[in-house]
Design a protein around this motif. Structure first.
Motif, PDB file in Angstrom:
ATOM      1  N   ALA A  30      45.747 -54.226 -19.722  1.00 52.61           N
ATOM      2  CA  ALA A  30      46.571 -55.589 -19.936  1.00 52.61           C
ATOM      3  C   ALA A  30      46.641 -56.439 -18.518  1.00 52.61           C
ATOM      4  O   ALA A  30      46.193 -57.434 -18.590  1.00 52.61           O
ATOM      5  CB  ALA A  30      47.964 -55.211 -20.501  1.00 52.61           C
ATOM      6  N   GLY A  31      46.962 -55.774 -17.596  1.00 48.77           N
ATOM      7  CA  GLY A  31      46.766 -56.493 -16.265  1.00 48.77           C
ATOM      8  C   GLY A  31      45.404 -57.010 -15.932  1.00 48.77           C
ATOM      9  O   GLY A  31      45.164 -58.392 -15.600  1.00 48.77           O
ATOM     10  N   TRP A  32      44.249 -56.306 -16.153  1.00 49.72           N
ATOM     11  CA  TRP A  32      43.019 -56.618 -15.901  1.00 49.72           C
ATOM     12  C   TRP A  32      42.610 -58.056 -16.919  1.00 49.72           C
ATOM     13  O   TRP A  32      41.930 -58.885 -16.214  1.00 49.72           O
ATOM     14  CB  TRP A  32      41.934 -55.387 -15.970  1.00 49.72           C
ATOM     15  CG  TRP A  32      40.845 -55.788 -15.303  1.00 49.72           C
ATOM     16  CD1 TRP A  32      40.310 -55.439 -13.985  1.00 49.72           C
ATOM     17  CD2 TRP A  32      39.638 -56.493 -15.653  1.00 49.72           C
ATOM     18  NE1 TRP A  32      38.979 -55.861 -13.816  1.00 49.72           N
ATOM     19  CE2 TRP A  32      38.652 -56.672 -14.755  1.00 49.72           C
ATOM     20  CE3 TRP A  32      39.222 -57.043 -16.957  1.00 49.72           C
ATOM     21  CZ2 TRP A  32      37.456 -57.155 -14.921  1.00 49.72           C
ATOM     22  CZ3 TRP A  32      38.155 -57.971 -17.127  1.00 49.72           C
ATOM     23  CH2 TRP A  32      37.009 -57.665 -16.136  1.00 49.72           C
ATOM     24  N   LEU A  33      42.998 -57.697 -18.045  1.00 53.45           N
ATOM     25  CA  LEU A  33      42.755 -58.701 -19.167  1.00 53.45           C
ATOM     26  C   LEU A  33      43.313 -59.994 -18.747  1.00 53.45           C
ATOM     27  O   LEU A  33      42.952 -61.192 -18.854  1.00 53.45           O
ATOM     28  CB  LEU A  33      42.793 -58.289 -20.279  1.00 53.45           C
ATOM     29  CG  LEU A  33      41.834 -57.005 -20.943  1.00 53.45           C
ATOM     30  CD1 LEU A  33      42.299 -56.662 -22.395  1.00 53.45           C
ATOM     31  CD2 LEU A  33      40.208 -57.649 -20.802  1.00 53.45           C
ATOM     32  N   ILE A  38      43.961 -65.611 -16.835  1.00 52.88           N
ATOM     33  CA  ILE A  38      44.514 -66.634 -15.935  1.00 52.88           C
ATOM     34  C   ILE A  38      43.640 -67.180 -14.943  1.00 52.88           C
ATOM     35  O   ILE A  38      43.702 -68.421 -14.641  1.00 52.88           O
ATOM     36  CB  ILE A  38      45.785 -65.815 -15.357  1.00 52.88           C
ATOM     37  CG1 ILE A  38      47.087 -65.451 -16.299  1.00 52.88           C
ATOM     38  CG2 ILE A  38      46.273 -66.670 -14.081  1.00 52.88           C
ATOM     39  CD1 ILE A  38      47.938 -64.469 -15.454  1.00 52.88           C
ATOM     40  N   ALA A  39      42.541 -66.578 -14.547  1.00 48.68           N
ATOM     41  CA  ALA A  39      41.464 -66.903 -13.685  1.00 48.68           C
ATOM     42  C   ALA A  39      40.897 -68.131 -14.370  1.00 48.68           C
ATOM     43  O   ALA A  39      40.498 -68.919 -13.709  1.00 48.68           O
ATOM     44  CB  ALA A  39      40.558 -66.020 -13.117  1.00 48.68           C
ATOM     45  N   SER A  49      33.646 -68.659 -11.399  1.00 48.49           N
ATOM     46  CA  SER A  49      34.675 -68.260 -10.270  1.00 48.49           C
ATOM     47  C   SER A  49      35.750 -67.374 -10.993  1.00 48.49           C
ATOM     48  O   SER A  49      36.668 -67.090 -10.549  1.00 48.49           O
ATOM     49  CB  SER A  49      35.343 -69.500  -9.856  1.00 48.49           C
ATOM     50  OG  SER A  49      35.659 -70.533 -10.660  1.00 48.49           O
ATOM     51  N   VAL A  50      35.531 -67.275 -12.434  1.00 42.56           N
ATOM     52  CA  VAL A  50      36.890 -66.701 -13.155  1.00 42.56           C
ATOM     53  C   VAL A  50      36.622 -65.227 -12.783  1.00 42.56           C
ATOM     54  O   VAL A  50      37.469 -64.379 -12.885  1.00 42.56           O
ATOM     55  CB  VAL A  50      36.304 -66.858 -14.703  1.00 42.56           C
ATOM     56  CG1 VAL A  50      35.254 -66.015 -15.047  1.00 42.56           C
ATOM     57  CG2 VAL A  50      37.602 -66.343 -15.533  1.00 42.56           C
TER      58      VAL A  50
END
Length: 127
Positions: A30-33, A38-39, A49-50
């Protein structure tokens, strides 16, 4: 009077995280996704750049956790590949997107893993 035991709540939450591999996997995924999504708000070049924030999280995860985190990172890579394929309306089957996601996962995880091993080696060197 109402009293909220914030410290006790934090300790219980940390205990659950420390003793449950499933919770750690879900939180990492969940954190990585979440970082990837957010990126997208701050990307200055479409789709390029995402990847900077997730790359940093991948490197940090591999540095701290090691290769044990690779399956979760691979799953994240496959999921974002499927999402991106659908977002760009690519005419690919899900099996093709999954294969592409695995290839992307290998290309994403391998250099960060090797870099984290070199960095670990450099920081562990004794004088």
């Amino acid at each position: 009077m109402f009293s909220f035991d914030l410290l006790g709540s934090k300790q219980r939450a940390l205990g659950i995280i420390q003793h449950s591999a499933i919770v750690r996997v879900v939180l990492l995924l969940a954190g990585w996704l979440g970082v990837w999504l957010i990126a997208g708000f701050v990307e200055y070049t479409h789709h390029a750049s995402v990847w900077f924030p997730p790359a940093g999280l991948t490197f940090a995860t591999l540095f701290v956790v090691g290769i044990r985190a690779a399956p979760v990172l691979m799953l994240a890579a496959v999921l974002v590949t499927i999402f991106t394929g659908n977002d760009y309306h690519l005419q690919l089957q899900n099996t093709e997107l999954i294969k592409s996601g695995v290839m992307f996962g290998i290309a994403h995880i391998t250099p960060y893993y090797l870099g984290s091993k070199v960095f670990r080696w450099l920081t562990d060197a004794k004088s």
